[in-house]
Design an enzyme around this catalytic site. Structure first.
Site, PDB file in Angstrom:
ATOM      1  N   ARG A  69     -24.276 -34.477 -26.528  1.00 32.31           N
ATOM      2  CA  ARG A  69     -25.462 -33.974 -26.476  1.00 32.31           C
ATOM      3  C   ARG A  69     -26.257 -35.251 -26.408  1.00 32.31           C
ATOM      4  O   ARG A  69     -27.345 -35.492 -25.210  1.00 32.31           O
ATOM      5  CB  ARG A  69     -25.730 -33.345 -28.021  1.00 32.31           C
ATOM      6  CG  ARG A  69     -27.048 -32.919 -28.410  1.00 32.31           C
ATOM      7  CD  ARG A  69     -27.560 -32.648 -29.930  1.00 32.31           C
ATOM      8  NE  ARG A  69     -27.705 -33.371 -30.702  1.00 32.31           N
ATOM      9  CZ  ARG A  69     -28.121 -33.751 -32.038  1.00 32.31           C
ATOM     10  NH1 ARG A  69     -28.167 -31.868 -32.447  1.00 32.31           N
ATOM     11  NH2 ARG A  69     -27.431 -34.261 -32.851  1.00 32.31           N
ATOM     12  N   ASN A 111     -43.337 -26.926 -31.286  1.00 33.66           N
ATOM     13  CA  ASN A 111     -42.471 -25.822 -31.270  1.00 33.66           C
ATOM     14  C   ASN A 111     -43.275 -24.743 -31.866  1.00 33.66           C
ATOM     15  O   ASN A 111     -44.151 -24.853 -32.134  1.00 33.66           O
ATOM     16  CB  ASN A 111     -41.432 -25.618 -32.001  1.00 33.66           C
ATOM     17  CG  ASN A 111     -39.849 -24.865 -31.650  1.00 33.66           C
ATOM     18  OD1 ASN A 111     -39.749 -24.140 -30.475  1.00 33.66           O
ATOM     19  ND2 ASN A 111     -39.494 -23.997 -32.242  1.00 33.66           N
ATOM     20  N   HIS A 113     -42.009 -20.951 -33.140  1.00 31.58           N
ATOM     21  CA  HIS A 113     -41.076 -19.980 -34.123  1.00 31.58           C
ATOM     22  C   HIS A 113     -41.485 -18.820 -34.506  1.00 31.58           C
ATOM     23  O   HIS A 113     -42.746 -18.835 -34.619  1.00 31.58           O
ATOM     24  CB  HIS A 113     -40.600 -21.119 -35.634  1.00 31.58           C
ATOM     25  CG  HIS A 113     -39.202 -20.537 -36.576  1.00 31.58           C
ATOM     26  ND1 HIS A 113     -38.301 -20.845 -35.847  1.00 31.58           N
ATOM     27  CD2 HIS A 113     -39.924 -19.253 -36.993  1.00 31.58           C
ATOM     28  CE1 HIS A 113     -37.145 -19.782 -36.305  1.00 31.58           C
ATOM     29  NE2 HIS A 113     -37.984 -19.660 -37.460  1.00 31.58           N
ATOM     30  N   SER A 140     -44.944 -18.676 -35.020  1.00 29.73           N
ATOM     31  CA  SER A 140     -45.502 -19.826 -36.017  1.00 29.73           C
ATOM     32  C   SER A 140     -45.550 -21.292 -34.705  1.00 29.73           C
ATOM     33  O   SER A 140     -44.514 -21.193 -34.181  1.00 29.73           O
ATOM     34  CB  SER A 140     -44.865 -20.723 -36.853  1.00 29.73           C
ATOM     35  OG  SER A 140     -45.360 -19.990 -37.775  1.00 29.73           O
ATOM     36  N   LEU A 148     -35.169 -29.037 -39.531  1.00 30.18           N
ATOM     37  CA  LEU A 148     -35.319 -27.545 -38.422  1.00 30.18           C
ATOM     38  C   LEU A 148     -36.215 -26.890 -38.391  1.00 30.18           C
ATOM     39  O   LEU A 148     -36.065 -26.091 -40.269  1.00 30.18           O
ATOM     40  CB  LEU A 148     -34.058 -27.820 -38.028  1.00 30.18           C
ATOM     41  CG  LEU A 148     -33.937 -26.173 -37.474  1.00 30.18           C
ATOM     42  CD1 LEU A 148     -34.141 -26.626 -35.542  1.00 30.18           C
ATOM     43  CD2 LEU A 148     -32.099 -25.628 -37.235  1.00 30.18           C
ATOM     44  N   ASP A 149     -37.231 -26.542 -37.910  1.00 25.80           N
ATOM     45  CA  ASP A 149     -38.226 -25.279 -38.077  1.00 25.80           C
ATOM     46  C   ASP A 149     -39.382 -25.909 -39.982  1.00 25.80           C
ATOM     47  O   ASP A 149     -39.559 -24.973 -39.719  1.00 25.80           O
ATOM     48  CB  ASP A 149     -37.629 -24.087 -38.289  1.00 25.80           C
ATOM     49  CG  ASP A 149     -36.689 -23.444 -37.009  1.00 25.80           C
ATOM     50  OD1 ASP A 149     -35.530 -22.361 -37.191  1.00 25.80           O
ATOM     51  OD2 ASP A 149     -37.451 -24.213 -35.943  1.00 25.80           O
ATOM     52  N   GLU A 178     -48.361 -15.070 -29.898  1.00 21.35           N
ATOM     53  CA  GLU A 178     -47.425 -16.383 -29.969  1.00 21.35           C
ATOM     54  C   GLU A 178     -48.439 -16.656 -28.124  1.00 21.35           C
ATOM     55  O   GLU A 178     -48.218 -17.493 -28.560  1.00 21.35           O
ATOM     56  CB  GLU A 178     -45.322 -16.872 -28.944  1.00 21.35           C
ATOM     57  CG  GLU A 178     -44.470 -16.065 -30.218  1.00 21.35           C
ATOM     58  CD  GLU A 178     -43.380 -16.368 -29.966  1.00 21.35           C
ATOM     59  OE1 GLU A 178     -42.905 -16.687 -29.183  1.00 21.35           O
ATOM     60  OE2 GLU A 178     -43.073 -15.390 -30.790  1.00 21.35           O
TER      61      GLU A 178
HETATM   62  C1  GRF Z   1     -39.166 -16.035 -28.981  1.00 19.51           C
HETATM   63  O1  GRF Z   1     -39.607 -15.724 -29.648  1.00 19.51           O
HETATM   64  C2  GRF Z   1     -40.019 -17.270 -29.313  1.00 19.51           C
HETATM   65  O2  GRF Z   1     -40.694 -17.676 -30.416  1.00 19.51           O
HETATM   66  C3  GRF Z   1     -37.930 -18.254 -29.325  1.00 19.51           C
HETATM   67  O3  GRF Z   1     -37.457 -17.316 -28.462  1.00 19.51           O
HETATM   68  C4  GRF Z   1     -38.382 -16.446 -27.208  1.00 19.51           C
HETATM   69  C5  GRF Z   1     -38.368 -16.425 -26.111  1.00 19.51           C
HETATM   70  O4  GRF Z   1     -39.445 -17.309 -25.768  1.00 19.51           O
HETATM   71  N1  GRF Z   1     -38.402 -19.859 -29.529  1.00 19.51           N
HETATM   72  P1  GRF Z   1     -40.039 -17.121 -24.147  1.00 19.51           P
HETATM   73  O5  GRF Z   1     -40.056 -15.994 -23.565  1.00 19.51           O
HETATM   74  O6  GRF Z   1     -38.824 -18.069 -23.086  1.00 19.51           O
HETATM   75  O7  GRF Z   1     -40.775 -17.976 -24.191  1.00 19.51           O
END
Ligand code: GRF
Length: 226
Positions: A69, A111, A113, A140, A148-149, A178
């Site tokens: 990683r 990010n 979420h 959010s 995390l989150d 979102e």
């Molecule tokens: C979304 O629900 C986002 O909240 C999560 O990944 C999903 C897909 O996101 N983190 P995207 O369509 O790839 O932007």
């Protein structure tokens, strides 16, 4: 003198719908930012084609091609730094980043979420919300922290959970919101109005007592307390 647009690096793992929403807001001049690089951690990310179709510089850093990683993150950091990005936007990015990575970009790492944090951190939020019988759900946008989150929340959007909802119908309702709050937050950061100060979000220099929402006009943010 025209203000330099904020330079964004966007990290994706999936379809890239949030990437597209931010790219559209940039292209339409709604936010004073420009996507200077898109980085995907897997070749199956549909967002790669989307990014290329929008003419965005795109790099696939396939996680499975790195021995660790740390090596993978080193490659991500190098790509971000070569692009001179000032803000790193995780948009459907599904890999947990190390504390070292988060610390390096603290205050410059966002990010989105799919839950009303701090509720429902982690995965499968829509299913868990349905199983819990929640009447409300949402999304959010937050600064990423080593928890995390758990980073300081900037903006949230609330949606109702409707009778008969499935994971799919609920996810779609959340995703639509979102696409409103993420560009809004990037725009506020690009305008220099939102920043991280310690573990608090500042809007126009004042600590946010409660997260903004997607109906808020940032010109008239809610009541703020010290
Ligand atoms: C979304 O629900 C986002 O909240 C999560 O990944 C999903 C897909 O996101 N983190 P995207 O369509 O790839 O932007």
């Amino acid at each position: 003198m025209a203000r330099e647009k904020l330079r964004l690096a966007v990290l994706i793992s999936g379809g890239g719908s949030n990437l597209a929403a931010i790219a559209r807001a940039c292209a339409q001049g709604q936010i004073d930012a420009q996507i200077v690089h898109v980085i995907a951690d897997r070749g199956t990310a549909g967002g790669i084609e989307l990014a290329k179709s929008m003419g965005l510089p795109t790099t696939l850093l396939e996680f499975s091609r790195y021995p660790s990683r740390e090596d993978h993150e080193r490659a991500i950091i190098a790509t971000i730094e070569e692009s001179d990005a000032q803000l790193v936007v995780l948009a459907g990015y599904m890999r947990v980043l190390s504390a070292a990575f988060v610390s390096k970009f603290l205050g410059r790492l966002l990010n989105v979420h799919p839950s009303l944090l701090p509720k429902y951190k982690g995965l499968h939020t829509h299913r868990r919300v349905l199983e819990a019988g929640e009447r409300e759900h949402g999304a959010s946008v937050h600064f990423v922290s080593v928890d995390l989150d758990g980073g300081p929340i900037i903006c949230q959007a609330r949606v109702p959970v409707l009778p008969g909802d499935t994971e799919q119908t609920l996810a779609a309702r959340v995703l639509t919101r979102e696409h409103r709050i993420y560009p809004k937050v990037v725009g506020l950061i690009a305008a220099g109005r939102v920043r991280l100060h310690g573990d608090r979000v500042l809007l126009d220099g004042q600590p946010l007592a409660i997260p903004l929402n997607d109906n808020d006009s940032p010109m008239m943010p809610q009541q703020r307390h010290a």
